[in-house]
Design a protein around this motif. Structure first.
Motif, mmCIF file in Angstrom:
data_model
loop_
_atom_site.group_PDB
_atom_site.id
_atom_site.type_symbol
_atom_site.label_atom_id
_atom_site.label_comp_id
_atom_site.label_asym_id
_atom_site.label_seq_id
_atom_site.Cartn_x
_atom_site.Cartn_y
_atom_site.Cartn_z
ATOM 1 N N ALA A 182 0.679 -1.398 -0.072
ATOM 2 C CA ALA A 182 0.158 0.240 -0.265
ATOM 3 C C ALA A 182 1.121 1.248 0.315
ATOM 4 O O ALA A 182 0.581 1.773 -0.506
ATOM 5 C CB ALA A 182 -0.516 0.568 0.901
ATOM 6 N N LEU A 183 2.578 1.100 0.149
ATOM 7 C CA LEU A 183 3.014 2.412 0.390
ATOM 8 C C LEU A 183 3.025 2.192 -1.018
ATOM 9 O O LEU A 183 3.674 3.967 -1.653
ATOM 10 C CB LEU A 183 4.593 2.489 1.685
ATOM 11 N N ALA A 184 3.066 1.402 -1.617
ATOM 12 C CA ALA A 184 3.485 1.899 -3.139
ATOM 13 C C ALA A 184 2.494 2.131 -3.950
ATOM 14 O O ALA A 184 1.539 1.279 -4.318
ATOM 15 C CB ALA A 184 4.037 0.754 -4.045
ATOM 16 N N VAL A 185 1.675 3.777 -3.553
ATOM 17 C CA VAL A 185 0.222 4.157 -3.843
ATOM 18 C C VAL A 185 0.187 3.937 -5.400
ATOM 19 O O VAL A 185 1.099 4.519 -6.296
ATOM 20 C CB VAL A 185 -0.099 4.759 -3.347
ATOM 21 N N LYS A 186 -0.989 3.568 -5.753
ATOM 22 C CA LYS A 186 -1.202 3.042 -7.398
ATOM 23 C C LYS A 186 -2.669 4.179 -6.902
ATOM 24 O O LYS A 186 -3.940 3.637 -6.486
ATOM 25 C CB LYS A 186 -1.868 1.604 -7.869
ATOM 26 N N GLU A 187 -2.217 5.262 -8.226
ATOM 27 C CA GLU A 187 -3.703 5.985 -8.052
ATOM 28 C C GLU A 187 -4.522 5.213 -9.054
ATOM 29 O O GLU A 187 -4.263 4.812 -9.735
ATOM 30 C CB GLU A 187 -3.031 7.568 -8.331
ATOM 31 N N ILE A 188 -6.331 5.515 -8.769
ATOM 32 C CA ILE A 188 -6.796 5.594 -9.583
ATOM 33 C C ILE A 188 -7.256 6.156 -10.270
ATOM 34 O O ILE A 188 -7.331 7.313 -9.838
ATOM 35 C CB ILE A 188 -8.170 4.887 -8.921
ATOM 36 N N ASP A 189 -6.925 6.225 -12.334
ATOM 37 C CA ASP A 189 -7.284 7.602 -12.782
ATOM 38 C C ASP A 189 -8.770 7.420 -13.285
ATOM 39 O O ASP A 189 -9.019 7.470 -13.794
ATOM 40 C CB ASP A 189 -6.493 7.191 -13.868
ATOM 41 N N ASN A 190 -9.308 8.467 -12.360
ATOM 42 C CA ASN A 190 -10.678 8.445 -11.824
ATOM 43 C C ASN A 190 -11.286 9.974 -12.708
ATOM 44 O O ASN A 190 -10.946 10.464 -11.540
ATOM 45 C CB ASN A 190 -11.423 8.153 -10.970
ATOM 46 N N VAL A 191 -11.192 10.425 -13.726
ATOM 47 C CA VAL A 191 -11.463 12.192 -14.256
ATOM 48 C C VAL A 191 -12.900 12.271 -13.291
ATOM 49 O O VAL A 191 -13.025 13.383 -13.177
ATOM 50 C CB VAL A 191 -11.149 12.373 -15.632
ATOM 51 N N ASP A 192 -13.758 11.716 -12.695
ATOM 52 C CA ASP A 192 -14.958 12.255 -11.834
ATOM 53 C C ASP A 192 -15.033 12.761 -10.939
ATOM 54 O O ASP A 192 -14.797 13.665 -9.955
ATOM 55 C CB ASP A 192 -15.109 10.841 -11.835
ATOM 56 N N LEU A 193 -13.586 11.978 -10.135
ATOM 57 C CA LEU A 193 -13.092 12.453 -9.094
ATOM 58 C C LEU A 193 -11.903 13.409 -9.286
ATOM 59 O O LEU A 193 -11.097 12.879 -9.494
ATOM 60 C CB LEU A 193 -12.506 10.880 -7.953
ATOM 61 N N VAL A 194 -12.547 14.555 -8.399
ATOM 62 C CA VAL A 194 -11.051 15.551 -8.721
ATOM 63 C C VAL A 194 -10.894 15.939 -7.424
ATOM 64 O O VAL A 194 -11.456 16.717 -6.206
ATOM 65 C CB VAL A 194 -11.693 16.498 -9.938
ATOM 66 N N SER A 252 -16.500 15.747 -7.326
ATOM 67 C CA SER A 252 -16.811 15.003 -7.960
ATOM 68 C C SER A 252 -18.723 14.851 -8.510
ATOM 69 O O SER A 252 -19.482 15.383 -8.098
ATOM 70 C CB SER A 252 -17.170 13.760 -7.237
ATOM 71 N N VAL A 253 -18.531 15.167 -9.779
ATOM 72 C CA VAL A 253 -19.963 14.689 -11.205
ATOM 73 C C VAL A 253 -20.163 13.768 -9.961
ATOM 74 O O VAL A 253 -21.963 13.365 -10.115
ATOM 75 C CB VAL A 253 -20.291 15.042 -11.999
ATOM 76 N N THR A 254 -20.922 12.520 -9.978
ATOM 77 C CA THR A 254 -21.243 11.136 -10.047
ATOM 78 C C THR A 254 -21.421 10.599 -8.323
ATOM 79 O O THR A 254 -22.444 10.318 -8.426
ATOM 80 C CB THR A 254 -20.853 9.927 -10.787
ATOM 81 N N LYS A 255 -20.380 11.009 -7.891
ATOM 82 C CA LYS A 255 -20.496 11.084 -6.776
ATOM 83 C C LYS A 255 -21.560 11.935 -5.476
ATOM 84 O O LYS A 255 -21.655 11.352 -4.135
ATOM 85 C CB LYS A 255 -19.245 11.042 -5.976
ATOM 86 N N ALA A 256 -22.192 11.998 -6.050
ATOM 87 C CA ALA A 256 -23.108 13.453 -5.220
ATOM 88 C C ALA A 256 -24.342 12.362 -4.483
ATOM 89 O O ALA A 256 -24.976 12.385 -5.696
ATOM 90 C CB ALA A 256 -23.192 14.925 -5.874
ATOM 91 N N GLY A 257 -24.202 13.092 -3.542
ATOM 92 C CA GLY A 257 -25.452 12.361 -2.464
ATOM 93 C C GLY A 257 -25.483 10.620 -2.138
ATOM 94 O O GLY A 257 -26.402 9.940 -1.403
ATOM 95 N N LYS A 258 -23.741 10.389 -2.418
ATOM 96 C CA LYS A 258 -23.652 9.517 -1.364
ATOM 97 C C LYS A 258 -23.039 9.385 -0.682
ATOM 98 O O LYS A 258 -22.466 10.460 0.222
ATOM 99 C CB LYS A 258 -22.886 8.424 -2.780
ATOM 100 N N ASN A 259 -22.831 8.302 0.587
ATOM 101 C CA ASN A 259 -21.780 8.512 1.766
ATOM 102 C C ASN A 259 -20.314 8.182 1.486
ATOM 103 O O ASN A 259 -20.751 6.326 0.398
ATOM 104 C CB ASN A 259 -22.621 7.887 2.286
ATOM 105 N N TYR A 260 -19.704 8.935 1.770
ATOM 106 C CA TYR A 260 -18.392 8.265 1.298
ATOM 107 C C TYR A 260 -17.365 8.363 3.224
ATOM 108 O O TYR A 260 -17.947 9.538 3.485
ATOM 109 C CB TYR A 260 -17.092 8.857 0.574
ATOM 110 N N THR A 261 -16.361 7.517 3.521
ATOM 111 C CA THR A 261 -15.433 7.801 4.259
ATOM 112 C C THR A 261 -13.813 8.724 4.335
ATOM 113 O O THR A 261 -13.599 8.087 3.249
ATOM 114 C CB THR A 261 -14.941 7.203 4.985
ATOM 115 N N VAL A 262 -13.607 9.377 4.097
ATOM 116 C CA VAL A 262 -12.370 10.132 3.169
ATOM 117 C C VAL A 262 -11.930 9.803 4.701
ATOM 118 O O VAL A 262 -11.744 10.678 5.450
ATOM 119 C CB VAL A 262 -12.845 11.326 2.866
#
Length: 93
Positions: free
Chosen positions: A7-19, A33-43
């Protein structure tokens, strides 16, 4: 998250939706995010040794991640819910 040494060698997920911008910054980042609005996440934001620097619930709408009181360096932000997880690097300069 950091119980896997790979996990220390972080591989970024290339998702243009999440900025996250601006990146790098002085410590204040916009998260949106455009498509994640209204959903529940933990940051979760981790420093390079795996300590949790910040953790909060996010509903997918534009918000701010404020690391302006944190030391300069590289951080990892993990955005997840029960169905998906995304990881990005943040640089505080």
């Amino acid at each position: 998250f950091f119980d896997d040494p790979a996990a220390l060698a972080v591989k970024e997920i290339d998702n243009v939706d999440l900025v996250i911008y601006p990146n790098p910054s002085k410590g204040v980042f916009n998260l949106s995010s455009v498509t994640k609005a209204g959903k529940n996440y933990t940051v979760s934001v981790f420093d390079v040794v795996g300590n949790t620097v910040k953790k909060f619930d996010w509903n997918g709408n534009r918000t701010i991640i404020d690391l302006s009181n944190s030391p300069k360096g590289v951080y990892v932000v993990k955005i997840s819910n029960d169905k998906e997880t995304e990881v990005k690097k943040l640089i505080v300069q």
